[in-house]
Design a protein around this motif. Structure first.
Motif, PDB file in Angstrom:
ATOM      1  N   GLU A 110     -12.472 -10.054   6.484  1.00  0.00           N
ATOM      2  CA  GLU A 110     -11.305  -9.258   6.117  1.00  0.00           C
ATOM      3  C   GLU A 110     -10.086  -9.688   6.923  1.00  0.00           C
ATOM      4  OE1 GLU A 110     -13.295  -4.965   4.824  1.00  0.00           O
ATOM      5  OE2 GLU A 110     -12.718  -5.316   6.918  1.00  0.00           O
ATOM      6  N   VAL A 113      -8.785 -13.069   5.655  1.00  0.00           N
ATOM      7  CA  VAL A 113      -8.052 -12.898   4.396  1.00  0.00           C
ATOM      8  C   VAL A 113      -6.699 -12.248   4.655  1.00  0.00           C
ATOM      9  CG1 VAL A 113      -8.040 -11.635   2.203  1.00  0.00           C
ATOM     10  CG2 VAL A 113     -10.101 -12.823   2.931  1.00  0.00           C
ATOM     11  N   GLY A 114      -6.668 -11.268   5.570  1.00  0.00           N
ATOM     12  CA  GLY A 114      -5.413 -10.605   5.896  1.00  0.00           C
ATOM     13  C   GLY A 114      -4.394 -11.555   6.494  1.00  0.00           C
ATOM     14  N   ARG A 116      -4.209 -14.781   6.026  1.00  0.00           N
ATOM     15  CA  ARG A 116      -3.739 -15.659   4.947  1.00  0.00           C
ATOM     16  C   ARG A 116      -2.719 -14.943   4.066  1.00  0.00           C
ATOM     17  NH1 ARG A 116      -9.743 -17.417   4.045  1.00  0.00           N
ATOM     18  NH2 ARG A 116      -9.864 -19.338   5.285  1.00  0.00           N
ATOM     19  N   ALA A 117      -2.971 -13.667   3.793  1.00  0.00           N
ATOM     20  CA  ALA A 117      -2.054 -12.892   2.946  1.00  0.00           C
ATOM     21  C   ALA A 117      -0.691 -12.747   3.612  1.00  0.00           C
ATOM     22  CB  ALA A 117      -2.647 -11.520   2.641  1.00  0.00           C
ATOM     23  N   ALA A 120       1.290 -15.822   3.535  1.00  0.00           N
ATOM     24  CA  ALA A 120       1.804 -16.099   2.187  1.00  0.00           C
ATOM     25  C   ALA A 120       2.944 -15.161   1.795  1.00  0.00           C
ATOM     26  CB  ALA A 120       0.670 -15.990   1.172  1.00  0.00           C
ATOM     27  N   ASP A 122       2.689 -11.654   1.834  1.00  0.00           N
ATOM     28  CA  ASP A 122       2.220 -10.361   1.359  1.00  0.00           C
ATOM     29  C   ASP A 122       2.019  -9.399   2.525  1.00  0.00           C
ATOM     30  OD1 ASP A 122       2.136 -11.255  -1.271  1.00  0.00           O
ATOM     31  OD2 ASP A 122       0.093 -12.024  -1.043  1.00  0.00           O
ATOM     32  N   SER A 123       1.799  -8.124   2.194  1.00  0.00           N
ATOM     33  CA  SER A 123       1.419  -7.141   3.205  1.00  0.00           C
ATOM     34  C   SER A 123      -0.082  -6.916   3.099  1.00  0.00           C
ATOM     35  CB  SER A 123       2.155  -5.819   2.985  1.00  0.00           C
ATOM     36  OG  SER A 123       1.863  -5.308   1.697  1.00  0.00           O
ATOM     37  N   VAL A 124      -0.682  -6.373   4.145  1.00  0.00           N
ATOM     38  CA  VAL A 124      -2.132  -6.217   4.145  1.00  0.00           C
ATOM     39  C   VAL A 124      -2.545  -4.785   4.444  1.00  0.00           C
ATOM     40  CG1 VAL A 124      -2.669  -8.610   4.675  1.00  0.00           C
ATOM     41  CG2 VAL A 124      -2.220  -7.023   6.543  1.00  0.00           C
ATOM     42  N   SER A 126      -3.421  -1.345   2.282  1.00  0.00           N
ATOM     43  CA  SER A 126      -3.634  -0.824   0.941  1.00  0.00           C
ATOM     44  C   SER A 126      -2.644   0.297   0.667  1.00  0.00           C
ATOM     45  CB  SER A 126      -5.059  -0.287   0.789  1.00  0.00           C
ATOM     46  OG  SER A 126      -5.218   0.884   1.571  1.00  0.00           O
ATOM     47  N   ASP A 202       8.662  -7.283   2.794  1.00  0.00           N
ATOM     48  CA  ASP A 202       7.453  -7.147   2.006  1.00  0.00           C
ATOM     49  C   ASP A 202       7.335  -5.730   1.472  1.00  0.00           C
ATOM     50  OD1 ASP A 202       6.460  -5.564   4.179  1.00  0.00           O
ATOM     51  OD2 ASP A 202       5.816  -7.399   5.182  1.00  0.00           O
TER      52      ASP A 202
END
Length: 219
Positions: A110, A113-114, A116-117, A120, A122-124, A126, A202
């Motif tokens: 997790e 992936v966070g 990487r997000a 890129a 993005d926010s991580v 939810s 973001d």
């Protein structure tokens, strides 16, 4: 290759994060820092894609370090780490400009992936957690709008205000599309324009802006 600066005052935490990230073929840990002052200085020197920032540290904490890194206008984005999902420090870090937060007990995959997000753009966080954070700490929201906020809000079309309000309520793009009878691609386009108009880095910062200006109210 995503470059990462690890900031934590505990050696074992830094070592664990380094071992995890350097095992990824697309990540490179460029340096470590043990406090906020070091984080600010090394971010300016090394310009990593992501700063993995602990919040509670002696001296300059992660909140102030995040604020200084974001205000510098550099390319580095901050992902903060906290022990509890509703830690008030995590909320303050988001207000300071962090692109999201993770729990320290998150699964390794997790966290990867966070990172990487965030790298890129993005926010991580939810939507549900974002809403809980803001609802829990409503007493910290400012009263009234600043002139700059008024100007940015006035630049939004009526539809963009609707989309921003829906996002701030905690809806995903798919849910916004369904509720407003739009294509999901249209919602994504609206969100991109909203971010540009209000100067948000973001989605998380856009949500905080919506609450700050009173476009939506906590439940």
């Amino acid at each position: 290759m995503t470059t990462v600066l690890i900031v934590d005052d505990q050696h074992l935490q830094r070592l664990g994060f380094r071992m995890l990230l350097e095992a990824q073929p697309d990540m490179n840990v460029v340096e470590e820092a043990t406090n906020g002052s070091e984080a600010v200085r090394k971010t300016a020197e090394l310009r990593p894609d992501v700063v993995l920032m602990d919040i509670r540290m002696p001296g300059m904490d992660g909140i102030e370090a995040t604020r200084r890194i974001v205000e510098s206008g550099g390319r580095s984005r901050v992902l903060v780490l906290t022990t509890f999902d509703l830690d008030e420090y995590a909320y303050e870090a988001l207000r300071a400009g962090a692109s999201g937060f993770f729990l320290k007990d998150a699964r390794p995959d997790e966290l990867v992936v966070g990172i990487r997000a965030v790298a890129a753009g993005d926010s991580v966080i939810s939507p549900g957690i974002t809403r809980k954070l803001i609802d829990t700490f409503t007493q910290r929201l400012p009263n009234g709008r600043s002139a700059a906020q008024e100007q940015r809000l006035a630049g939004l079309t009526e539809r963009e205000r609707e989309v921003l309000a829906a996002v701030a309520t905690g809806w995903s793009n798919a849910e916004v599309a369904e509720q407003l009878h739009l294509a999901e691609s249209t919602v994504k386009s609206h969100v991109s324009r909203i971010l540009a108009k209000i100067g948000a880095r973001d989605r998380v910062q856009a949500v905080i802006f919506a609450y700050d200006v009173g476009l939506v109210r906590p439940s």
